[in-house]
Each structure stands twice: as structure tokens, then as C-alpha cells.
Motif scaffolding. Structure first.
Motif, PDB file in Angstrom:
ATOM      1  N   ILE A  34       0.826  -1.269   0.055  1.00  0.00           N
ATOM      2  CA  ILE A  34      -0.044   0.131  -0.067  1.00  0.00           C
ATOM      3  C   ILE A  34       0.748   1.009   0.134  1.00  0.00           C
ATOM      4  CG2 ILE A  34      -0.228   0.265   2.663  1.00  0.00           C
ATOM      5  CD1 ILE A  34      -2.999   0.853   0.024  1.00  0.00           C
ATOM      6  N   LEU A  68      -8.107   1.174  -5.039  1.00  0.00           N
ATOM      7  CA  LEU A  68      -7.846  -0.147  -4.126  1.00  0.00           C
ATOM      8  C   LEU A  68      -8.606  -1.344  -4.521  1.00  0.00           C
ATOM      9  CD1 LEU A  68      -7.883   1.849  -0.712  1.00  0.00           C
ATOM     10  CD2 LEU A  68      -6.027   1.185  -2.155  1.00  0.00           C
ATOM     11  N   TYR A  72      -9.919  -3.933   0.532  1.00  0.00           N
ATOM     12  CA  TYR A  72     -10.040  -2.862   1.296  1.00  0.00           C
ATOM     13  C   TYR A  72     -11.539  -2.205   1.443  1.00  0.00           C
ATOM     14  CZ  TYR A  72      -5.011  -2.459   1.421  1.00  0.00           C
ATOM     15  OH  TYR A  72      -3.789  -2.906   1.505  1.00  0.00           O
ATOM     16  N   SER A  73     -12.323  -2.939   1.059  1.00  0.00           N
ATOM     17  CA  SER A  73     -13.961  -2.406   0.942  1.00  0.00           C
ATOM     18  C   SER A  73     -14.363  -2.245   2.204  1.00  0.00           C
ATOM     19  CB  SER A  73     -14.714  -3.315  -0.045  1.00  0.00           C
ATOM     20  OG  SER A  73     -14.691  -4.692   0.520  1.00  0.00           O
ATOM     21  N   PHE A  75     -12.475  -1.459   4.917  1.00  0.00           N
ATOM     22  CA  PHE A  75     -11.927  -0.101   5.292  1.00  0.00           C
ATOM     23  C   PHE A  75     -12.807   0.946   4.605  1.00  0.00           C
ATOM     24  CE2 PHE A  75      -9.067   3.662   4.722  1.00  0.00           C
ATOM     25  CZ  PHE A  75      -8.475   3.874   5.746  1.00  0.00           C
ATOM     26  N   LEU A  96      -4.293   3.519   5.992  1.00  0.00           N
ATOM     27  CA  LEU A  96      -4.291   2.260   4.944  1.00  0.00           C
ATOM     28  C   LEU A  96      -3.034   1.215   5.350  1.00  0.00           C
ATOM     29  CD1 LEU A  96      -4.981   4.091   1.755  1.00  0.00           C
ATOM     30  CD2 LEU A  96      -6.397   2.318   2.560  1.00  0.00           C
ATOM     31  N   ALA A  99      -4.256  -0.636   8.058  1.00  0.00           N
ATOM     32  CA  ALA A  99      -5.399  -1.587   7.462  1.00  0.00           C
ATOM     33  C   ALA A  99      -4.685  -2.880   6.711  1.00  0.00           C
ATOM     34  CB  ALA A  99      -6.312  -0.800   6.670  1.00  0.00           C
ATOM     35  N   GLU A 100      -3.728  -2.441   6.001  1.00  0.00           N
ATOM     36  CA  GLU A 100      -3.032  -3.542   5.207  1.00  0.00           C
ATOM     37  C   GLU A 100      -2.494  -4.598   6.176  1.00  0.00           C
ATOM     38  OE1 GLU A 100       0.255  -3.468   2.035  1.00  0.00           O
ATOM     39  OE2 GLU A 100       0.980  -2.566   3.494  1.00  0.00           O
ATOM     40  N   LEU A 103      -5.040  -6.827   7.259  1.00  0.00           N
ATOM     41  CA  LEU A 103      -5.630  -7.610   6.269  1.00  0.00           C
ATOM     42  C   LEU A 103      -4.399  -8.933   6.064  1.00  0.00           C
ATOM     43  CD1 LEU A 103      -6.522  -5.236   3.544  1.00  0.00           C
ATOM     44  CD2 LEU A 103      -8.079  -6.919   4.767  1.00  0.00           C
TER      45      LEU A 103
END
Length: 142
Positions: A34, A68, A72-73, A75, A96, A99-100, A103
């Protein structure tokens, strides 16, 4: 002098068009980090801003979200539902990156869960085969 302005003005227009095209068609691939993706988008935004095209922060955010992958939906949905306020793209980049990492952790956990559940299925099959062999042996012996 006027001829030079027209010539370089046309080059600026062409450059803006090329950068815009690259910006709007950029999609992040699953193998991309990201931070690298955000650096690429930031560079494209800066290129357009240097040519005189300015964007509001909200518009930049929507372009970033559109680039993205589907992973990432969740997020993006939380970002909009919670009406998160950020002051710049760097703040969004940091969010992000977090978030990555989440994930990636979830992906590892789901892979481990899938493998362990497959392993238990294989063990059940092996046990059933052994018990059937055991029954057939006892039938022969009796």
C-alpha cells in the motif's frame, strides 16, 4: 515569444492529459504494498498540481479508494460510515498501512484455519479407513 508560449502550452496540456489518464486508470494489485501504491498516486497528484490542476482532498480520497482492491472495501465502508476526518494524504496513507497489516494478519489466520480444518478432515478419513480395515479383519478371523 507567443509561438513559444503556444508550443509549451500544448506540451503542458498533453502532459496533463497523460498524467490524468495514468491517475484515473491506476489500480493497486494484490502483490503491491500500500505504501508503494500511495507514493505512486501522490506523485501523480503532484505532477498535475505542478501543471496547475488542483484537487480537493475529498476528491483525492475518492480516487485513492477507487484504485484499491476489493480487500479494502471494509476499510472504505468504515471510513465513510464513521465520517473520518483527515487533514492530508499522509494521514490516510498511515491508516491504510494499518489496514494492510490487519488484512495480512487475517489472511494468515484464515489460511491456518483452513489448513487445520483440512488436516482434521484427512485424519477423520484415515481413522474411518482404519476402522473399516479392522472390521474386515475381525470378520475374516471369526
Amino acid at each position: 515569444m507567443e509561438h513559444l508560449k503556444q508550443t509549451f502550452g500544448m506540451q503542458d496540456h498533453l502532459t496533463r492529459q497523460q498524467i490524468s489518464s495514468a491517475l484515473f486508470s491506476t489500480k493497486m494489485h494484490d502483490s503491491t504494498i500500500i505504501q508503494d501504491h500511495m507514493m505512486k498516486l501522490t506523485k501523480l497528484f503532484s505532477g498535475l498540481e505542478n501543471k496547475g490542476t488542483l484537487f480537493e482532498l475529498d476528491f483525492k480520497i475518492e480516487i485513492i479508494f477507487a484504485s484499491l482492491p476489493d480487500a479494502y472495501s471494509y476499510f472504505i465502508m468504515n471510513f465513510h460510515m464513521n465520517k473520518v476526518v483527515i487533514n492530508n494524504i499522509s494521514e490516510l496513507t498511515n491508516m491504510l498501512i494499518e489496514a494492510e497489516s490487519m488484512l495480512k494478519k487475517n489472511k494468515v489466520v484464515s489460511l491456518v484455519t483452513e489448513k487445520s480444518s483440512q488436516g482434521s478432515k484427512n485424519q477423520k478419513k484415515k481413522r474411518t479407513k482404519k476402522s473399516k480395515k479392522g472390521k474386515s479383519t475381525s470378520v475374516k478371523g471369526g
